[in-house]
Scaffold this motif. Structure first.
Motif, mmCIF file in Angstrom:
data_model
loop_
_atom_site.group_PDB
_atom_site.id
_atom_site.type_symbol
_atom_site.label_atom_id
_atom_site.label_comp_id
_atom_site.label_asym_id
_atom_site.label_seq_id
_atom_site.Cartn_x
_atom_site.Cartn_y
_atom_site.Cartn_z
ATOM 1 N N PHE A 6 0.856 -1.184 0.000
ATOM 2 C CA PHE A 6 0.000 0.000 0.000
ATOM 3 C C PHE A 6 0.896 1.240 0.000
ATOM 4 O O PHE A 6 1.415 1.647 1.032
ATOM 5 N N PHE A 7 1.101 1.807 -1.204
ATOM 6 C CA PHE A 7 1.937 2.991 -1.366
ATOM 7 C C PHE A 7 1.058 4.228 -1.467
ATOM 8 O O PHE A 7 -0.039 4.179 -2.019
ATOM 9 N N ARG A 8 1.577 5.344 -0.968
ATOM 10 C CA ARG A 8 0.926 6.632 -1.119
ATOM 11 C C ARG A 8 1.931 7.644 -1.652
ATOM 12 O O ARG A 8 3.129 7.417 -1.587
ATOM 13 N N ASP A 9 1.401 8.762 -2.131
ATOM 14 C CA ASP A 9 2.277 9.866 -2.519
ATOM 15 C C ASP A 9 2.181 10.944 -1.440
ATOM 16 O O ASP A 9 1.473 10.776 -0.445
ATOM 17 N N GLY A 10 2.871 12.048 -1.638
ATOM 18 C CA GLY A 10 2.893 13.120 -0.649
ATOM 19 C C GLY A 10 1.544 13.770 -0.407
ATOM 20 O O GLY A 10 1.355 14.452 0.606
ATOM 21 N N GLU A 11 0.606 13.564 -1.310
ATOM 22 C CA GLU A 11 -0.742 14.119 -1.161
ATOM 23 C C GLU A 11 -1.711 13.122 -0.523
ATOM 24 O O GLU A 11 -2.905 13.401 -0.418
ATOM 25 N N ILE A 83 -2.612 -10.240 2.755
ATOM 26 C CA ILE A 83 -1.921 -9.406 3.732
ATOM 27 C C ILE A 83 -1.430 -8.163 3.002
ATOM 28 O O ILE A 83 -0.735 -8.264 1.989
ATOM 29 N N VAL A 84 -1.812 -7.003 3.527
ATOM 30 C CA VAL A 84 -1.403 -5.738 2.918
ATOM 31 C C VAL A 84 -0.360 -5.083 3.819
ATOM 32 O O VAL A 84 -0.624 -4.818 4.996
ATOM 33 N N PHE A 85 0.808 -4.845 3.256
ATOM 34 C CA PHE A 85 1.901 -4.208 3.970
ATOM 35 C C PHE A 85 1.960 -2.725 3.618
ATOM 36 O O PHE A 85 1.629 -2.331 2.492
ATOM 37 N N ASP A 86 2.416 -1.927 4.559
ATOM 38 C CA ASP A 86 2.604 -0.502 4.305
ATOM 39 C C ASP A 86 3.832 -0.319 3.429
ATOM 40 O O ASP A 86 4.943 -0.675 3.814
ATOM 41 N N GLY A 87 3.635 0.219 2.231
ATOM 42 C CA GLY A 87 4.747 0.505 1.337
ATOM 43 C C GLY A 87 5.351 1.873 1.607
ATOM 44 O O GLY A 87 6.431 2.191 1.122
ATOM 45 N N GLY A 88 4.624 2.693 2.360
ATOM 46 C CA GLY A 88 5.114 4.015 2.700
ATOM 47 C C GLY A 88 4.721 5.062 1.685
ATOM 48 O O GLY A 88 3.944 4.825 0.762
ATOM 49 N N VAL A 89 5.292 6.239 1.872
ATOM 50 C CA VAL A 89 5.048 7.376 0.984
ATOM 51 C C VAL A 89 6.212 7.462 0.006
ATOM 52 O O VAL A 89 7.371 7.537 0.414
ATOM 53 N N LEU A 90 5.892 7.430 -1.281
ATOM 54 C CA LEU A 90 6.925 7.524 -2.318
ATOM 55 C C LEU A 90 7.185 8.988 -2.662
ATOM 56 O O LEU A 90 6.249 9.750 -2.905
ATOM 57 N N SER A 91 8.444 9.360 -2.684
ATOM 58 C CA SER A 91 8.830 10.706 -3.085
ATOM 59 C C SER A 91 8.689 10.824 -4.609
ATOM 60 O O SER A 91 8.647 9.813 -5.312
ATOM 61 N N GLU A 102 7.049 -5.494 -17.972
ATOM 62 C CA GLU A 102 6.568 -5.639 -19.340
ATOM 63 C C GLU A 102 5.685 -6.876 -19.451
ATOM 64 O O GLU A 102 6.008 -7.942 -18.937
ATOM 65 N N GLY A 103 4.541 -6.720 -20.077
ATOM 66 C CA GLY A 103 3.623 -7.827 -20.266
ATOM 67 C C GLY A 103 2.765 -8.134 -19.051
ATOM 68 O O GLY A 103 1.934 -9.030 -19.085
ATOM 69 N N GLU A 104 2.955 -7.377 -17.961
ATOM 70 C CA GLU A 104 2.169 -7.619 -16.754
ATOM 71 C C GLU A 104 1.328 -6.408 -16.351
ATOM 72 O O GLU A 104 0.176 -6.543 -15.980
ATOM 73 N N LEU A 105 1.936 -5.212 -16.431
ATOM 74 C CA LEU A 105 1.230 -3.996 -16.039
ATOM 75 C C LEU A 105 1.206 -3.001 -17.196
ATOM 76 O O LEU A 105 2.219 -2.766 -17.848
ATOM 77 N N ALA A 106 0.019 -2.415 -17.410
ATOM 78 C CA ALA A 106 -0.139 -1.422 -18.464
ATOM 79 C C ALA A 106 0.067 -0.006 -17.937
ATOM 80 O O ALA A 106 0.239 0.921 -18.725
ATOM 81 N N GLY A 107 0.025 0.174 -16.624
ATOM 82 C CA GLY A 107 0.196 1.503 -16.075
ATOM 83 C C GLY A 107 0.013 1.520 -14.576
ATOM 84 O O GLY A 107 -0.320 0.510 -13.948
ATOM 85 N N PHE A 108 0.253 2.687 -13.998
ATOM 86 C CA PHE A 108 0.008 2.916 -12.581
ATOM 87 C C PHE A 108 -0.468 4.343 -12.416
ATOM 88 O O PHE A 108 -0.256 5.193 -13.289
ATOM 89 N N GLU A 109 -1.118 4.607 -11.289
ATOM 90 C CA GLU A 109 -1.608 5.951 -11.030
ATOM 91 C C GLU A 109 -1.820 6.120 -9.536
ATOM 92 O O GLU A 109 -2.157 5.162 -8.829
ATOM 93 N N PHE A 110 -1.624 7.347 -9.061
ATOM 94 C CA PHE A 110 -1.982 7.692 -7.688
ATOM 95 C C PHE A 110 -3.376 8.290 -7.720
ATOM 96 O O PHE A 110 -3.633 9.227 -8.484
ATOM 97 N N VAL A 111 -4.270 7.749 -6.888
ATOM 98 C CA VAL A 111 -5.671 8.164 -6.894
ATOM 99 C C VAL A 111 -6.184 8.331 -5.466
ATOM 100 O O VAL A 111 -5.647 7.747 -4.531
ATOM 101 N N THR A 112 -7.236 9.126 -5.337
ATOM 102 C CA THR A 112 -7.924 9.227 -4.049
ATOM 103 C C THR A 112 -8.710 7.938 -3.817
ATOM 104 O O THR A 112 -8.920 7.142 -4.747
#
Length: 150
Positions: A6-11, A83-91, A102-112
């Motif tokens: 479980f990753f978050r950004d600064g917001e 089990i969900v681990f805290d990934g922390g806040v990514l800078s 490649e071939g597994e993920l098409a993208g990522f996004e930070f969302v509310t």
């Protein structure tokens, strides 16, 4: 058993990923392999999927899910534990270091949490809400099918 991060950004927004092999978005992570601890599986999956090699933080959520069928061929999955681990806040610099598998993920996004609820399954939306609360309160959420155990 599966382990996710479980990753978050600064917001305070949540990182979700878009798998190429299924429709709804997910948290990064995956199945725990034989003779592998959930902690080690989480670290391996995050490294494989996002190119980030970092130790997982504390456990935020333990969620039991019942047996279910998935996909067009109705594959039966047994009941399991996520089990969900805290990934922390990514800078911002760490976010720039993300390299998608490649071939597994098409993208990522930070969302509310509200935006996530429109892209993930209702089960995962409940789990994300529990993760956010666990981060705020410093607790571990015990869930059954995404809902708190009372």
């Amino acid at each position: 058993m599966a382990a996710t991060a479980f990753f978050r950004d600064g917001e305070g927004r949540v990182l979700i990923v878009n798998p190429v092999y299924k429709e709804p978005w997910e948290l990064p992570g995956g199945a725990v392999e034989a003779n592998e601890s959930p902690n080690r599986a989480c670290r391996r999956e995050v490294a494989e999927e996002l190119g980030l090699d970092r130790p997982p933080g504390r456990v935020l959520v333990v969620d039991w899910v019942p047996a279910r069928t998935i996909g067009p061929d109705k594959t039966l999955l047994p009941d399991g534990v996520i089990i969900v681990f805290d990934g922390g806040v990514l800078s911002p610099g760490e976010v720039k270091e993300i390299v998608l598998a490649e071939g597994e993920l098409a993208g990522f996004e930070f969302v509310t949490a509200d935006e996530a609820a429109r892209r993930v399954t209702p089960l995962l939306a409940r789990r994300i809400a529990a993760c956010l609360e666990a981060c705020e309160t410093g607790t571990v959420a015990t869930l059954e099918n995404g809902s708190p155990v009372t």
